[in-house]
Write an enzyme that holds these catalytic residues in place. Structure first.
Site, short mmCIF file in Angstrom:
data_model
loop_
_atom_site.label_atom_id
_atom_site.label_comp_id
_atom_site.label_asym_id
_atom_site.label_seq_id
_atom_site.Cartn_x
_atom_site.Cartn_y
_atom_site.Cartn_z
N ASP A 166 1.03 -1.23 0.07
CA ASP A 166 -0.09 0.10 0.06
C ASP A 166 0.86 1.03 0.16
O ASP A 166 2.15 0.96 0.14
CB ASP A 166 -0.93 -0.03 1.29
CG ASP A 166 -2.02 0.85 1.10
OD1 ASP A 166 -2.21 1.81 0.14
OD2 ASP A 166 -2.81 0.88 2.18
N ASP A 184 -2.34 -3.32 6.46
CA ASP A 184 -2.67 -2.88 7.81
C ASP A 184 -4.18 -2.58 8.29
O ASP A 184 -4.49 -2.49 9.53
CB ASP A 184 -1.88 -1.76 8.48
CG ASP A 184 -2.11 -0.50 7.47
OD1 ASP A 184 -3.06 -0.53 6.59
OD2 ASP A 184 -1.43 0.76 7.56
N ASP A 198 -7.76 -4.67 3.97
CA ASP A 198 -6.78 -5.53 3.33
C ASP A 198 -6.93 -7.08 3.70
O ASP A 198 -6.04 -7.84 3.08
CB ASP A 198 -5.24 -5.23 3.71
CG ASP A 198 -4.88 -3.82 3.31
OD1 ASP A 198 -5.29 -3.34 2.36
OD2 ASP A 198 -4.37 -3.21 4.32
#
Length: 790
Positions: free
Chosen positions: A302, A547, A551
């Protein structure tokens, strides 16, 4: 609100009620998956197939009366102790770090929110649940609204809106909103425990190495029984050797075929790698993830919190014509105060207006309000206040659709500077009750520009992966231009190759472009999942860092999933590895550790299988020729100690950062088969030549065979070591020196007798030929074939 509900929401359980429920046993308890107990570790290391075989062989040696040939059993005991020690050490470290990483429960007791362990949840506790929290016990919503993802327990990935009176299933997790919920089931009565017998989701471990080792063990076990029987028949009834001599020869042949140390080696290397990873502040929740980590060739990241610091700041508020900046600021304050979102954007807006979380906790939206927290699939949040209408903040493309093109010039001006640009829109209409659709007659009122800083160490980390031939894919929900500019600023090669994932509507479209682009923007959680699937379908071994709750699906699908300790509980619970310091810069160390462990394991495994292969071939040859098996078991112990046991464990300590390629069995056998066949051929040749030409005695033949096996083993180790350096030179000097010392100091103990000059020359010439052939094969022919195939 009735008095009972008011008491639950304001006070929760009192201290007296807590004690009553504990006394009554109404406690959640510990039902989640744990590390193995000490008893289980001892049992698994003690009761193995090869330990049983070695025990039988040791008993046979005792019966034969040749006690020195039972020395190998001390090595078996030593291996058992080392295996137990390393597993217990790894267990202690995992449990210590797991305490820090484990999910917590936030419950209301005596009017205050307390943080407790999941095992201490009581029936009737009032839990506070927010975005990213995993639901640890079945509960019913008392107040608030949230969206819940139940994919980990039901397989249904569509978010479900939960309001007061709705039931929350343990094992699911919140992806937006905040609620107060009353625990209605505990322990075995929880939904997730009924269907999985564990409150924590675990992806089934897939270890190529363990599967391969089990195949090898199975093959060896199948071979040992008939070959042992044939050797007994030959030695006792055909050659008619004395009982003691025949028994020692049979035990030597059988023990040489056992790759028992290989099983121990795998266990120790994996256990040690867990310990080493902990030194880099990484918690391995899956023992075999180290193997997948070593094979990774694509890393999905990310943007926020990995490449950037994740500390966002509102840099500008731009009102559109006809709209007042102060009105936009008032609306933003309302969003920041009432929605209680805790993502980085919401935190940036609160910081901009100096709104503390205490104020947010105490704030109560006016009656008649509609609150729609941010979610990654919608990419917008919204509030509706009576008399003010609807206020929406989020991604322009997701709020206006094609209408966002009207503002391309404003958006591009800031996205080209690596800024996040959010639209602020208003409507007089009330949104639908489910909050999933936007109200009609939306009016764009302004834009919010938010910035984030690139991590100082991001460039070095990205350069490491480039040098190691690991492709980086940046997958973000942000504008693709913004993500591309951030990635370029960090130094990511190929960052200019970006695509807006909102233009990809099917899995087939994603699969068609997954290798073409480096940066994927405006990605939804389900597209993240499809991207991981597509990369795997193209033959990649994929790692992913994440995180957030958004996800989770992709993390679950990745070959190796890595979560940040600072991230959501849901992300941590499905990940193989947790970075306890939440530091992106730790990844090179973690990957290097994985590669070191598995590369060295493969090299060491080829040593064990080389011995197994030549032992099997020798057993077959000496079954059908008129010669006795040339080794005693004490000599097999000598050979194994200095050409396999010691070097294999010392090689496991050497740095080795090469990415794992091809299948484990292929990598191991491509070295072991030629080396094993050549060693067997060398031993057969020297034995037959010494007997027929040099008229050597039985004891001399045994000594010649031992020297030949030792020298061949040293040559194999030298070649496996690769390019010589100080460490490898030291290793070669050590094992040759110790082997020579044992022979010179204790010749009688190892059944070594003096040889004639021509016998020594036979061994040396055979070793020289072995060396030349081995070097030509492994240093000339194999590299040419490898280069041609690549």
């Amino acid at each position: 609100m009735n008095s009972e509900l008011e008491k639950k929401l304001n006070i929760g359980l009192t201290s007296a009620e807590v004690q009553e429920k504990i006394s009554a046993g109404l406690v959640n308890g510990e039902l989640d998956v744990k590390t193995k107990s000490f008893k289980q570790i001892v049992k698994d290391n003690l009761f193995t197939l090869f330990n049983l075989v070695n025990l039988i062989l040791f008993i046979c040696i005792l019966i034969s009366g040749s006690l020195k040939n039972g020395l190998f059993f001390l090595i078996v005991i030593w291996n058992f102790l080392i295996g137990v020690f390393q597993e217990v050490r790894a267990k202690q470290i995992i449990e210590k770090l797991s305490i820090l990483s484990a999910p917590k429960a936030y419950v209301l007791r005596d009017g205050k929110i307390e943080t407790i362990q999941v095992k201490d949840i009581l029936l009737g506790d009032i839990m506070q649940l927010k975005n990213g929290y995993q639901i640890c016990a079945d509960a019913v919503v008392l107040d608030g609204e949230c969206q819940v993802n139940e994919s980990l327990i039901t397989g249904e990935s569509t978010p479900i809106l939960k309001k007061a009176g709705d039931h929350l299933l343990s094992g699911s997790f919140l992806i937006s909103g905040k609620v107060m919920a009353e625990v209605e089931h505990i322990g075995q009565d929880n939904y997730v425990n009924k269907i999985t017998l564990g409150a924590k989701y675990y992806k089934k471990s897939t270890s190529v190495i363990m599967k391969s080792v089990k195949k090898i063990v199975k093959f060896a076990a199948i071979m040992i029984v008939p070959m042992a029987a044939l050797l007994v028949w030959k030695n006792f009834f055909v050659v008619a050797q004395p009982f003691s001599q025949a028994m020692v020869a049979v035990v030597a042949a059988v023990s040489a075929m056992i790759p028992g140390g290989l099983v121990l080696l795998v266990s120790i290397v994996l256990a040690v790698s867990v310990v080493r990873l902990s030194m880099h502040k990484a918690l391995a929740q899956d023992l075999y993830c180290v193997e997948n980590l070593a094979r990774v060739d694509v890393f999905c990241l990310d943007k926020t919190g990995t490449i950037t610091e994740g500390v966002m700041k509102v840099e500008n508020i731009i009102p559109l014509a006809g709209h007042d900046a102060s009105a936009i600021e008032t609306g933003l304050k309302d969003i920041a105060l009432y929605l209680q979102d805790e993502n980085s954007t919401a935190q940036a807006v609160r910081t901009h207006f100096n709104i503390s979380m205490d104020e947010v906790e105490k704030a109560k939206a006016p009656d008649g309000s509609v609150l729609v927290p941010f979610s990654s699939d919608k990419k917008w949040s919204m509030i509706y206040l009576e008399g003010q209408g609807s206020i929406i903040m989020g991604a322009p493309e997701f709020i206006l659709g094609e209408g966002a093109g009207e503002f391309d010039s404003i958006i591009s001006e800031y996205t080209s500077k690596a800024k996040r640009v959010l639209l602020y829109a208003v409507s007089d209409e009330r949104p639908a009750a489910d909050g999933q659709t936007l109200p009609g007659h939306l009016t764009p009122a302004g834009f919010i520009v938010i910035g984030d800083r690139v991590r100082a160490d991001a460039g070095a980390t990205l350069d490491y992966f480039e040098d190691e031939n690991v492709n980086i894919k940046v997958i973000s929900g942000d504008n693709p231009v913004t993500v591309s500019m951030v990635a370029r600023e960090a130094g990511l090669k190929g960052a200019e190759n970006y695509i807006d994932a909102s233009s990809l509507t099917t899995y087939e479209e994603i699969e068609a472009v997954v290798d073409k682009y480096t940066v994927f923007g405006r990605v939804t959680p389900y597209q993240k999942l499809d991207l991981i699937k597509a990369l795997k379908a193209h033959g990649h071994t994929v790692a992913m860092t994440g995180d957030g709750a958004n996800d989770v699906l992709a993390l679950k699908e990745a070959d190796c999933s890595i979560a940040m300790q600072s991230g959501s509980e849901a992300a941590r619970n499905v990940s193989n590895l947790v970075l306890m310091d939440s530091n992106f810069a730790s990844l090179p160390l973690v990957v290097a550790e994985g590669r070191k462990s598995i590369n060295n394991l493969q090299r060491s495994a080829s040593l064990y299988l080389t011995k197994t292969i030549y032992a099997i071939l020798l057993a077959i040859v000496f079954m059908f020729v008129a010669f006795a098996y040339p080794f005693e078991n004490i000599q097999i112990t000598l050979i194994g100690s200095f050409t396999i046991g010691m070097p294999s464990f010392l090689l496991a300590l050497e740095p080795n950062k090469n990415r794992i390629r091809h299948h484990f069995l292929r990598n191991v056998f491509i070295n072991a088969i030629p080396s094993g066949v050549m060693t067997a051929a060398a031993i057969v040749f020297t034995t037959v030549y010494a007997s027929n030409v040099l008229n050597a005695s039985t004891e001399q033949i045994s000594t010649i065979a031992t020297f030949t096996a030792l020298l061949a083993g040293y040559i194999v180790i030298f070649d496996i070591c690769g390019r010589l350096n100080l460490w490898k030179a030291g290793l070669m000097v050590l094992i040759i020196g110790l082997g020579a010392a044992c022979i010179l100091v204790l010749p009688g103990f190892f059944s070594i007798v003096p040889l004639a000059f021509n016998m020594y020359m036979l061994v040396l010439i055979t070793a020289a030929v072995f060396l030349v052939i081995h070097v030509i094969l492994f240093r000339v022919i194999y590299p040419i074939i490898e280069k041609k195939n690549s």
